[in-house]
Design a protein around this motif. Structure first.
Motif, mmCIF file in Angstrom:
data_model
loop_
_atom_site.group_PDB
_atom_site.id
_atom_site.type_symbol
_atom_site.label_atom_id
_atom_site.label_comp_id
_atom_site.label_asym_id
_atom_site.label_seq_id
_atom_site.Cartn_x
_atom_site.Cartn_y
_atom_site.Cartn_z
ATOM 1 N N LEU A 425 0.852 -1.180 0.000
ATOM 2 C CA LEU A 425 0.000 0.000 0.000
ATOM 3 C C LEU A 425 0.890 1.234 0.000
ATOM 4 O O LEU A 425 2.080 1.158 0.332
ATOM 5 N N VAL A 426 0.316 2.373 -0.395
ATOM 6 C CA VAL A 426 1.026 3.652 -0.386
ATOM 7 C C VAL A 426 0.272 4.578 0.557
ATOM 8 O O VAL A 426 -0.962 4.626 0.537
ATOM 9 N N ARG A 427 1.031 5.303 1.371
ATOM 10 C CA ARG A 427 0.410 6.163 2.379
ATOM 11 C C ARG A 427 1.193 7.468 2.506
ATOM 12 O O ARG A 427 2.321 7.595 2.001
ATOM 13 N N ASP A 428 0.582 8.417 3.181
ATOM 14 C CA ASP A 428 1.276 9.665 3.494
ATOM 15 C C ASP A 428 2.325 9.407 4.572
ATOM 16 O O ASP A 428 2.113 8.606 5.482
ATOM 17 N N PRO A 433 5.532 15.567 5.808
ATOM 18 C CA PRO A 433 4.215 15.714 5.153
ATOM 19 C C PRO A 433 4.290 15.787 3.628
ATOM 20 O O PRO A 433 3.292 15.508 2.969
ATOM 21 N N LYS A 434 5.440 16.144 3.042
ATOM 22 C CA LYS A 434 5.523 16.301 1.596
ATOM 23 C C LYS A 434 5.925 15.013 0.880
ATOM 24 O O LYS A 434 6.017 14.992 -0.341
ATOM 25 N N THR A 435 6.160 13.941 1.624
ATOM 26 C CA THR A 435 6.595 12.686 1.012
ATOM 27 C C THR A 435 5.561 11.597 1.255
ATOM 28 O O THR A 435 4.613 11.758 2.041
ATOM 29 N N PHE A 436 5.776 10.475 0.585
ATOM 30 C CA PHE A 436 4.902 9.315 0.725
ATOM 31 C C PHE A 436 5.751 8.111 1.117
ATOM 32 O O PHE A 436 6.981 8.127 1.010
ATOM 33 N N VAL A 437 5.073 7.041 1.558
ATOM 34 C CA VAL A 437 5.760 5.819 1.968
ATOM 35 C C VAL A 437 5.107 4.632 1.269
ATOM 36 O O VAL A 437 3.867 4.527 1.247
ATOM 37 N N LEU A 438 5.932 3.765 0.706
ATOM 38 C CA LEU A 438 5.481 2.498 0.142
ATOM 39 C C LEU A 438 5.740 1.414 1.191
ATOM 40 O O LEU A 438 6.891 1.135 1.536
ATOM 41 N N GLN A 450 10.613 5.079 1.503
ATOM 42 C CA GLN A 450 10.154 6.464 1.374
ATOM 43 C C GLN A 450 10.180 6.908 -0.090
ATOM 44 O O GLN A 450 11.173 6.715 -0.785
ATOM 45 N N ILE A 451 9.075 7.481 -0.527
ATOM 46 C CA ILE A 451 8.966 8.040 -1.887
ATOM 47 C C ILE A 451 9.238 9.536 -1.780
ATOM 48 O O ILE A 451 8.464 10.278 -1.165
ATOM 49 N N ILE A 452 10.329 9.957 -2.387
ATOM 50 C CA ILE A 452 10.781 11.342 -2.226
ATOM 51 C C ILE A 452 10.400 12.165 -3.456
ATOM 52 O O ILE A 452 10.628 11.726 -4.597
ATOM 53 N N PRO A 453 9.837 13.365 -3.287
ATOM 54 C CA PRO A 453 9.557 14.241 -4.434
ATOM 55 C C PRO A 453 10.830 15.015 -4.815
ATOM 56 O O PRO A 453 11.561 15.510 -3.950
ATOM 57 N N VAL A 454 11.092 15.071 -6.104
ATOM 58 C CA VAL A 454 12.230 15.847 -6.615
ATOM 59 C C VAL A 454 11.723 16.815 -7.679
ATOM 60 O O VAL A 454 10.768 16.515 -8.398
ATOM 61 N N GLU A 455 12.389 17.955 -7.785
ATOM 62 C CA GLU A 455 11.982 18.975 -8.751
ATOM 63 C C GLU A 455 13.054 19.112 -9.825
ATOM 64 O O GLU A 455 14.249 19.174 -9.530
ATOM 65 N N ASP A 456 12.607 19.142 -11.063
ATOM 66 C CA ASP A 456 13.538 19.283 -12.190
ATOM 67 C C ASP A 456 12.887 20.192 -13.229
ATOM 68 O O ASP A 456 11.832 19.855 -13.790
#
Length: 501
Positions: A425-428, A433-438, A450-456
Motif C-alpha cells: 500500500l502507499v500512504r502519506d 508531510p511532503k513525502t509518501f511511503v510504500l 520512502q517516496i521522495i519528491p524531486v523537482e527538475d
C-alpha cells in the motif's frame, strides 16, 4: 319394570364374565336348575321384581363404554389402503401430503462488515458456505474476483479472529456465538489463504520440521505439503512456544510437538519419548484463531499469538493460548494445523475457484490496470504535459492509496490481508508531510520505503532511488514496480484496499 329386570340380568351377565364360578351359580339359580357337578341349589325365594339402585344407570353406562373399548381393542388391525384420504382428529382436515412440499432451506439474515465498519445485511439460506457469501458480495458490489476474498470471524471481547474456510457453513458458525457477544463477520482480502500451495518453502522452515519415519535424502517443501495431504504419512512440526497456564495470568515456555492426532508438549526438555509427551489439544472440536492483541488482553510475551477455541460457545477459561517468538514460526504452526484438520478439503477449496464459474476468467483481468486511466477536467484522457498539481493529486482515487494512516495501522492492514510477497500500500508520510511511503511485505516481514519528491526544471517527480528513476505521479511509480523489481526486494503484486459495502 321389564326394562329394569333386563338391565339387571344384563348386569348379572357382565358380572359372570368377570367371575365364571359365581356366574354358574347365579345363572343356574336364576333359571331354576344347577350344574350336575355342583350341589343342588337352594330354592329361589319369591321376591319382587329386581330394582337396581339409584346410581345403577351411571354404572351401567360406564360398563357399556368399557365393553365397547374392549371390543375395539380386540378387533384385528387392518391396514388402511388409502392413508392419504384419512386424517387424525388432532390434525387439520386437509392433509399436508396433498400439497406440494415447501422449500426446506430456511433463510436467515446475516450482517457482514468491511474494514471501514460499513455493513451489509444479506438474506441467505441455512446451507450457504463462506465462499458463496463472498461470491454474493463480489457480485453485488461489482468487485473483481481474484479468489482472495475471504470471510473472517471476529471476536472482539477476547481479541481473536480467524479465517472461515471456504467450505464452512456460515449459519453453523453463527450458531456457536453467545447471545450477548458482539461478534462480527468481516469481508476482506486474504492473499495468504492458500499461498502455502504456491510457495510452500516460505511456510515450513527446516528447523521446525521432522519426520516420524526415516527418509532417504532431502525432503523438499512440496513433498512436505504432499505429506500433510496424505493420510498415511505426516511431518512433525516442533519447537518452543509460550503457553498460558490454565486459570493463571502467567506464561510458560514449553517444547511442543504437532502430530496428526493432536498437539503435545514435552514434560522433559525437548524429549519426544511417549512417556514425556502430554496431550494439549485436538483439532476436531476446536478452531484455530489468531490473537489480535495478545499482549494487552492476555499478557502474552509477544504479539505472535494464536489459540485453540472449542466450537461451542465458551468463556475465556476454555481458551488454550499460545504465542510464538516470530511471525514465521506462528505461520508455520497455524498452517500445519489447518492442513492436518481439513486435509484435502483445503486443496479442493484452492483448486475449485480456478476452474472458473463463468466463461470469462477473472484472472485474465488485471485489477491494477482498472481505474488507472488519467482523466482531465472534462473526463477525457490527458496528455503527458498535464499540470503538476493534477499529477500530485491523481493517486488519491486509487484503491492502494491510504490517506493519513500511521505506520502501525499500515502494518496491521497488511498482516490482515496476508504476509505474501508483494502485498503493498502507499500512504502519506507522518514524519515528512511532503513525502509518501510504500509499505510492502516480503519474506513474511513488512518493509517501508520512502517516496521522495524531486523537482527538475519546474516539474515535480517521485522517486524511490534518489532520482535515478523518476515518475510524474504515484500511479506511474506503482505501475512500473508492478512490472520491474528495481530497488525493491520483489515486484508489487497485491494491493491492500479498504472496501465499502
Amino acid at each position: 319394570m321389564t326394562t329394569s329386570l333386563q338391565d339387571g340380568q344384563s348386569a348379572v351377565g357382565r358380572a359372570a364374565a368377570r367371575d365364571p364360578p359365581l356366574a354358574a351359580q347365579v345363572c343356574g339359580a336364576a333359571q331354576g336348575r344347577g350344574d350336575a357337578r355342583d350341589p343342588a341349589p337352594a330354592p329361589w325365594p319369591p321376591v319382587r321384581a329386581f330394582v337396581p339402585p339409584a346410581d345403577a344407570p351411571r354404572g351401567i353406562a360406564a360398563d357399556r363404554r368399557k365393553k365397547k373399548d374392549l371390543d375395539v381393542l380386540e378387533m384385528p388391525s387392518i391396514p388402511n389402503p388409502f392413508p392419504e384420504l384419512c386424517c387424525s382428529p388432532f390434525t387439520s382436515v386437509l392433509s399436508a401430503g396433498l400439497f406440494p412440499k415447501a422449500n426446506s432451506r430456511k433463510k436467515q439474515v446475516i450482517k457482514v462488515y468491511s474494514e471501514d465498519e460499513t455493513s451489509r445485511a444479506l438474506e441467505v439460506p441455512s446451507d450457504i458456505t463462506a465462499r458463496d457469501v463472498c461470491q454474493l458480495l463480489i457480485l453485488k458490489n461489482h468487485y473483481i474476483d481474484d479468489h482472495s476474498w475471504t470471510l473472517f470471524e471476529h471476536l472482539p471481547h477476547i481479541g481473536l479472529e480467524r479465517t472461515i474456510e471456504d467450505h464452512e457453513l456460515v449459519i453453523e458458525v453463527l450458531s456457536n456465538w453467545g447471545m450477548e457477544e458482539e461478534n462480527k463477520l468481516y469481508f476482506r482480502k486474504n492473499y495468504a489463504k492458500y499461498e502455502f500451495f504456491k510457495n510452500p518453502m516460505y511456510f515450513f522452515p527446516e528447523h521446525m520440521v521432522s519426520f516420524a519415519t526415516e527418509t532417504n535424502g532431502e525432503i523438499s517443501p512440496t513433498q512436505i505439503l504432499q505429506m500433510f495431504l496424505s493420510s498415511s504419512t505426516y511431518p512433525e512440526i516442533h519447537g518452543f512456544l509460550h503457553a498460558k497456564e490454565q486459570g493463571k495470568k502467567s506464561w510458560k515456555k514449553i517444547y511442543f510437538l504437532l502430530r496428526r492426532s493432536g498437539l503435545y508438549f514435552s514434560t522433559k526438555g525437548t524429549s519426544k519419548e511417549p512417556r514425556h509427551l502430554q496431550f494439549f489439544s485436538e483439532f476436531g472440536n476446536s478452531d484455530i484463531y489468531m490473537s489480535l492483541a495478545g499482549k494487552k488482553k492476555h499478557g502474552a510475551p509477544t504479539n505472535y499469538g494464536f489459540c485453540f477455541k472449542p466450537n461451542k460457545a465458551g468463556g475465556p477459561r476454555d481458551l488454550k493460548m499460545l504465542c510464538a517468538e516470530e511471525e514465521q514460526s506462528r505461520t508455520c504452526w497455524v498452517t500445519a494445523i489447518r492442513l492436518l484438520k481439513y486435509g484435502m478439503q483445503l486443496y479442493q477449496n484452492y483448486m475449485h475457484p480456478y476452474q472458473g464459474r463463468s466463461g470469462c476468467s477473472s484472472q485474465s483481468i488485471s485489477p491494477m490496470k482498472k481505474g488507472c486511466l488519467r482523466l482531465g477536467t472534462h473526463g477525457s484522457p490527458t496528455a503527458s504535459s498535464q499540470s503538476s498539481t493534477t499529477n500530485m493529486a491523481i493517486h488519491r482515487s486509487q484503491p492502494w492509496f491510504h490517506h493519513k494512516i500511521s505506520r502501525d495501522e499500515a502494518q496491521r492492514l497488511i498482516i490482515q490481508q496476508g504476509l505474501v510477497d508483494g502485498v503493498f500500500l502507499v500512504r502519506d508520510s507522518q514524519s515528512n508531510p511532503k513525502t509518501f511511503v510504500l509499505s510492502m511485505s516480503h519474506g513474511q516481514k513488512i518493509k517501508h520505503f520512502q517516496i521522495i519528491p524531486v523537482e527538475d526544471e519546474g516539474e515535480m517527480f517521485h522517486t524511490l532511488d534518489d532520482g535515478h528513476t523518476r515518475f510524474t505521479d504515484l500511479i506511474q511509480l506503482v505501475e512500473f514496480y508492478q512490472l520491474n523489481k528495481g530497488v525493491l526486494p520483489c515486484k508489487l503484486k497485491h494491493y491492500c484496499a479498504r472496501i465499502t459495502l
